[in-house]
Design a protein around this motif. Sequence first.
Motif, PDB file in Angstrom:
ATOM      1  N   CYS A 137      32.477  39.690  38.704  1.00  0.00           N
ATOM      2  CA  CYS A 137      33.588  40.493  39.237  1.00  0.00           C
ATOM      3  C   CYS A 137      33.464  41.935  38.758  1.00  0.00           C
ATOM      4  CB  CYS A 137      34.927  39.913  38.787  1.00  0.00           C
ATOM      5  SG  CYS A 137      36.362  40.835  39.415  1.00  0.00           S
TER       6      CYS A 137
ATOM      7  N   CYS B 210      42.588  30.022  41.921  1.00  0.00           N
ATOM      8  CA  CYS B 210      41.542  31.040  41.938  1.00  0.00           C
ATOM      9  C   CYS B 210      42.161  32.396  41.616  1.00  0.00           C
ATOM     10  CB  CYS B 210      40.809  31.086  43.273  1.00  0.00           C
ATOM     11  SG  CYS B 210      41.805  31.684  44.648  1.00  0.00           S
TER      12      CYS B 210
ATOM     13  N   LYS C  14      36.794  40.697  42.959  1.00  0.00           N
ATOM     14  CA  LYS C  14      36.008  41.563  43.841  1.00  0.00           C
ATOM     15  C   LYS C  14      34.575  41.497  43.338  1.00  0.00           C
ATOM     16  CE  LYS C  14      35.696  46.215  45.683  1.00  0.00           C
ATOM     17  NZ  LYS C  14      36.265  47.568  45.678  1.00  0.00           N
ATOM     18  N   GLU C  15      33.688  41.015  44.202  1.00  0.00           N
ATOM     19  CA  GLU C  15      32.300  40.795  43.789  1.00  0.00           C
ATOM     20  C   GLU C  15      31.607  42.086  43.356  1.00  0.00           C
ATOM     21  OE1 GLU C  15      28.174  38.693  45.304  1.00  0.00           O
ATOM     22  OE2 GLU C  15      29.672  39.252  46.789  1.00  0.00           O
TER      23      GLU C  15
ATOM     24  N   ASN D 194      28.391  44.243  43.065  1.00  0.00           N
ATOM     25  CA  ASN D 194      27.134  44.352  43.818  1.00  0.00           C
ATOM     26  C   ASN D 194      26.507  45.713  43.545  1.00  0.00           C
ATOM     27  OD1 ASN D 194      28.423  46.250  45.549  1.00  0.00           O
ATOM     28  ND2 ASN D 194      29.198  44.596  46.826  1.00  0.00           N
TER      29      ASN D 194
ATOM     30  N   CYS E 230      30.605  34.535  43.273  1.00  0.00           N
ATOM     31  CA  CYS E 230      30.326  35.483  44.360  1.00  0.00           C
ATOM     32  C   CYS E 230      31.507  35.615  45.306  1.00  0.00           C
ATOM     33  CB  CYS E 230      29.095  35.038  45.148  1.00  0.00           C
ATOM     34  SG  CYS E 230      27.586  35.080  44.183  1.00  0.00           S
ATOM     35  N   LYS E 231      32.493  34.747  45.136  1.00  0.00           N
ATOM     36  CA  LYS E 231      33.689  34.816  45.976  1.00  0.00           C
ATOM     37  C   LYS E 231      34.882  34.251  45.195  1.00  0.00           C
ATOM     38  CE  LYS E 231      32.155  30.662  48.306  1.00  0.00           C
ATOM     39  NZ  LYS E 231      31.709  30.062  49.544  1.00  0.00           N
ATOM     40  N   CYS E 232      36.030  34.596  45.643  1.00  0.00           N
ATOM     41  CA  CYS E 232      37.291  34.205  45.008  1.00  0.00           C
ATOM     42  C   CYS E 232      37.376  32.702  44.745  1.00  0.00           C
ATOM     43  CB  CYS E 232      38.433  34.668  45.906  1.00  0.00           C
ATOM     44  SG  CYS E 232      40.071  34.159  45.402  1.00  0.00           S
TER      45      CYS E 232
ATOM     46  N   GLU F 285      35.312  30.628  43.920  1.00  0.00           N
ATOM     47  CA  GLU F 285      34.467  30.154  42.827  1.00  0.00           C
ATOM     48  C   GLU F 285      35.055  30.486  41.459  1.00  0.00           C
ATOM     49  OE1 GLU F 285      30.769  32.059  43.813  1.00  0.00           O
ATOM     50  OE2 GLU F 285      30.264  30.531  45.296  1.00  0.00           O
TER      51      GLU F 285
END
Length: 105
Positions: free
Chosen positions: A11, A38, A43-44, A46, A91-93, A95
Amino acid sequence: MTFLDCSVTGCVYNSDRCCCKGDIKVEGKEAKNNADTCCGSFKERNAQNAANVAKRISKISDVACEACNCKFNEDRKCSAEHIGIAGGDACKCAETECASFCCCE
């Protein structure tokens, strides 16, 4: 205000296991266990946003909570003194999860 530890290194708000967003939202309205929750503020991280966007490190956060079945949910705010958000390299909420969720049912 809640003492918050975050292990979601994927995140953008995570800096040295601390959430630097200042306020987060735990989702999982019908949650019965941790996996049903969750971090809705995830926010991933990157290449475009590799650095912490908030720039300040604080272990104290305001936590809005949608998990109605959690014993720490008081009028949609987390009342726990200490919570943890788990998810490692998510990689996403979906998870991520609230590791401190405790079902009151």
